[in-house]
Structure formats: C-alpha cells, structure tokens
Design a protein around this motif. Structure first.
Motif, mmCIF file in Angstrom:
data_model
loop_
_atom_site.group_PDB
_atom_site.id
_atom_site.type_symbol
_atom_site.label_atom_id
_atom_site.label_comp_id
_atom_site.label_asym_id
_atom_site.label_seq_id
_atom_site.Cartn_x
_atom_site.Cartn_y
_atom_site.Cartn_z
ATOM 1 N N HIS A 1 0.845 -1.193 0.000
ATOM 2 C CA HIS A 1 0.000 0.000 0.000
ATOM 3 C C HIS A 1 0.882 1.245 0.000
ATOM 4 O O HIS A 1 0.409 2.362 0.134
ATOM 5 C CB HIS A 1 -0.937 0.015 1.219
ATOM 6 N N VAL A 2 2.206 1.022 -0.175
ATOM 7 C CA VAL A 2 3.179 2.119 -0.206
ATOM 8 C C VAL A 2 3.522 2.432 -1.658
ATOM 9 O O VAL A 2 4.155 1.636 -2.347
ATOM 10 C CB VAL A 2 4.465 1.746 0.562
ATOM 11 N N MET A 3 3.097 3.592 -2.127
ATOM 12 C CA MET A 3 3.241 3.912 -3.538
ATOM 13 C C MET A 3 4.690 4.111 -3.972
ATOM 14 O O MET A 3 5.011 3.949 -5.140
ATOM 15 C CB MET A 3 2.416 5.156 -3.879
ATOM 16 N N ASP A 4 5.595 4.443 -3.029
ATOM 17 C CA ASP A 4 6.975 4.663 -3.452
ATOM 18 C C ASP A 4 7.679 3.363 -3.833
ATOM 19 O O ASP A 4 8.783 3.376 -4.369
ATOM 20 C CB ASP A 4 7.771 5.437 -2.394
ATOM 21 N N GLU A 5 7.052 2.206 -3.558
ATOM 22 C CA GLU A 5 7.614 0.937 -3.999
ATOM 23 C C GLU A 5 7.217 0.600 -5.430
ATOM 24 O O GLU A 5 7.751 -0.333 -6.029
ATOM 25 C CB GLU A 5 7.182 -0.196 -3.055
ATOM 26 N N ALA A 6 6.285 1.379 -5.971
ATOM 27 C CA ALA A 6 5.771 1.082 -7.306
ATOM 28 C C ALA A 6 6.851 1.179 -8.378
ATOM 29 O O ALA A 6 6.846 0.420 -9.354
ATOM 30 C CB ALA A 6 4.614 2.027 -7.638
ATOM 31 N N LEU B 1 3.557 9.070 -8.436
ATOM 32 C CA LEU B 1 2.716 7.895 -8.644
ATOM 33 C C LEU B 1 1.480 7.886 -7.749
ATOM 34 O O LEU B 1 0.424 7.404 -8.146
ATOM 35 C CB LEU B 1 3.530 6.623 -8.432
ATOM 36 N N GLU B 2 1.605 8.412 -6.544
ATOM 37 C CA GLU B 2 0.425 8.461 -5.677
ATOM 38 C C GLU B 2 -0.625 9.390 -6.268
ATOM 39 O O GLU B 2 -1.821 9.064 -6.285
ATOM 40 C CB GLU B 2 0.810 8.915 -4.273
#
Length: 255
Positions: A201-206, A238-239
């Motif tokens: 649920h952490v967008m910086d991992e996308a 990205l978020e």
C-alpha cells in the motif's frame, strides 16, 4: 494497449504467461471482494499489486495460490489451474502474518521447509544469508522482531526456489535499508527467471516494479508500467497518478 480509459491493460506477451486471470469474481460474506478481474502477468517479471487496505489485494493473491473460493471466472498459474497439486513445489507464498514455527530457531525453520522441497542444508544457509539473518540463525522465532519474522517467512518461501513468488506486503515494518536490500534481491530473482507478485500500500515501492496492478474496491483500475501510468494521467508522482486514475474512473461511472 487495450481497454477503455480508466481500465486499460498491457498487451499480453506471446509466451505462456506466469499468471492468467479471466472474469474473476469473488464474494466474501456479503462483500464483492473482486469484480470481473482479467489480467495476464508475463514470466520473469516483478509486478506490483497496489491499492488501499481492503481493495482486494490479498484476495487476488489467495486466488493465484489456490486458497480462495471463487464465485466465477478462472485463474491459471504456470499453465495449470490455480491450486493444482502440481503447483505446490513451484510457488512460494508469503502471507502478511508470519508463517513460521515460533518454537524453532531460524535455521531449523528454514531447514524444515528446505526438506519439504527436497533442498539441502546448504541451500537453507544460503537463503538465510540472502534475507540478512545469518547472525541470528540460532535465535528462536518467538524472540524475533516483527521485521525479522517477516524475513524468516520470506526465507521459508525462497528456500524451495519457486518459479512464482507471491509476497503479501513483505516490507511492512522493515527499515529503509533492509527494504532496499530486499527489493534488490527481488530484482535479482526476476533476472534469473522467477516471477514475483508483490503487494503493497506504499506507492513509493511502485517504481521498483515493471508493471502495476492498481486495485480499488475490488475493481482492477489499470495494469501498466509505472511510466505508462504517469503518461496516462499527466502526473509525475505515482500516488497522485493513482488518485487521478480513481477520479477518472468515478467520472466514467457517473456518465
């Protein structure tokens, strides 16, 4: 690219996909957990499964590993129906809750799972080192921190050398350095031909993923590479791109 705005997917590859989902619908209790999901995931890739809590990420993963009853649709994994007995040694699954024996040491936990997969103690030792727990190998699982328990669960899944690795929020509770090391390891596995599906649920991992599955309220909003999502929404963050996608979907429903 195919699909309509707000619900687009990448073109399937010519090779047999690692995972193929068609018209999947899941009802849990009185909740429609997944609604008409269709997607295809190529072999040897890292796919991020992203979305807010309760959007259906874990349910979709359970469908892929064959532990979820489905209302309708199909899930094919490595060319076989999900849940087939022949897939048990080919898939590694790490749940959010640590799946280890608390009364055993790290070494004994990993050795036990290695034996189930027909692997030796040397493979168990290599796997423990890969997740950064070599200095804790004699510690009992009950004495470990939450982040350490997560890494033991990961080691128990990796030791079988799976072709498909399904990871449900594996970096929760980990410090930034360890998170970075794990993602580097995921990339190494993919380069060796392993297919990884990683929920977060952490967008910086996308940006660590080659493609993203974006879920909201049981709907698949998009299946695209991170840069494609940025281009489609006009957002560099990205978020913000995900939020823009949600807004477009809401407008489409209202129209």
């Amino acid at each position: 690219m195919t699909g309509t705005p707000g619900n687009f997917t990448t073109d399937p590859t010519a090779a047999t996909p690692a995972v193929e989902v068609a018209g999947l619908h899941v009802v849990r209790g009185d909740v429609h957990a997944l609604r008409d999901i269709s997607l295809s995931i190529p072999l040897g890739t890292v796919t991020g499964l992203l979305g807010p809590s309760g959007c259906g990420k874990t349910t979709l993963m359970r469908c892929m590993v064959g532990t979820q009853i489905v209302e309708s649709g199909s899930v094919t994994v490595l060319g076989r129906p999900a849940g087939s007995a022949a897939l048990r040694r080919r898939i590694g699954y790490v749940t959010q809750a640590p799946s280890v024996y608390l009364d055993l040491t790290i070494r004994d936990n990993v050795r036990y799972f290695a034996s189930l997969y027909g692997r030796g103690n040397d493979v168990a030792a290599e796997t423990i080192e890969a997740v950064g727990l070599s200095s804790h190998t004699h510690h009992r699982a009950r004495d470990l921190s939450g982040g350490q328990l997560s890494r033991v669960s990961l080691a128990c899944a990796l030791v079988g050398k799976p072709e498909l690795l399904v990871l449900d929020e594996p970096t929760v509770g980990l410090d930034p350095v360890l998170r970075d090391e794990l993602w580097e390891h995921f990339s190494t596995l993919a380069a060796a031909g392993v297919t990884l599906i990683v929920s977060s649920h952490v967008m910086d991992e996308a940006d660590r993923c080659e493609s993203l599955l974006l879920l909201r309220e049981g709907h698949l909003l998009a299946h695209v590479p991170p840069d494609e999502l940025r281009t489609r929404t006009g957002e560099s963050n990205l978020e913000k791109a995900f939020l823009a996608l949600v807004r477009d979907e809401q407008v489409g429903v209202e129209q």
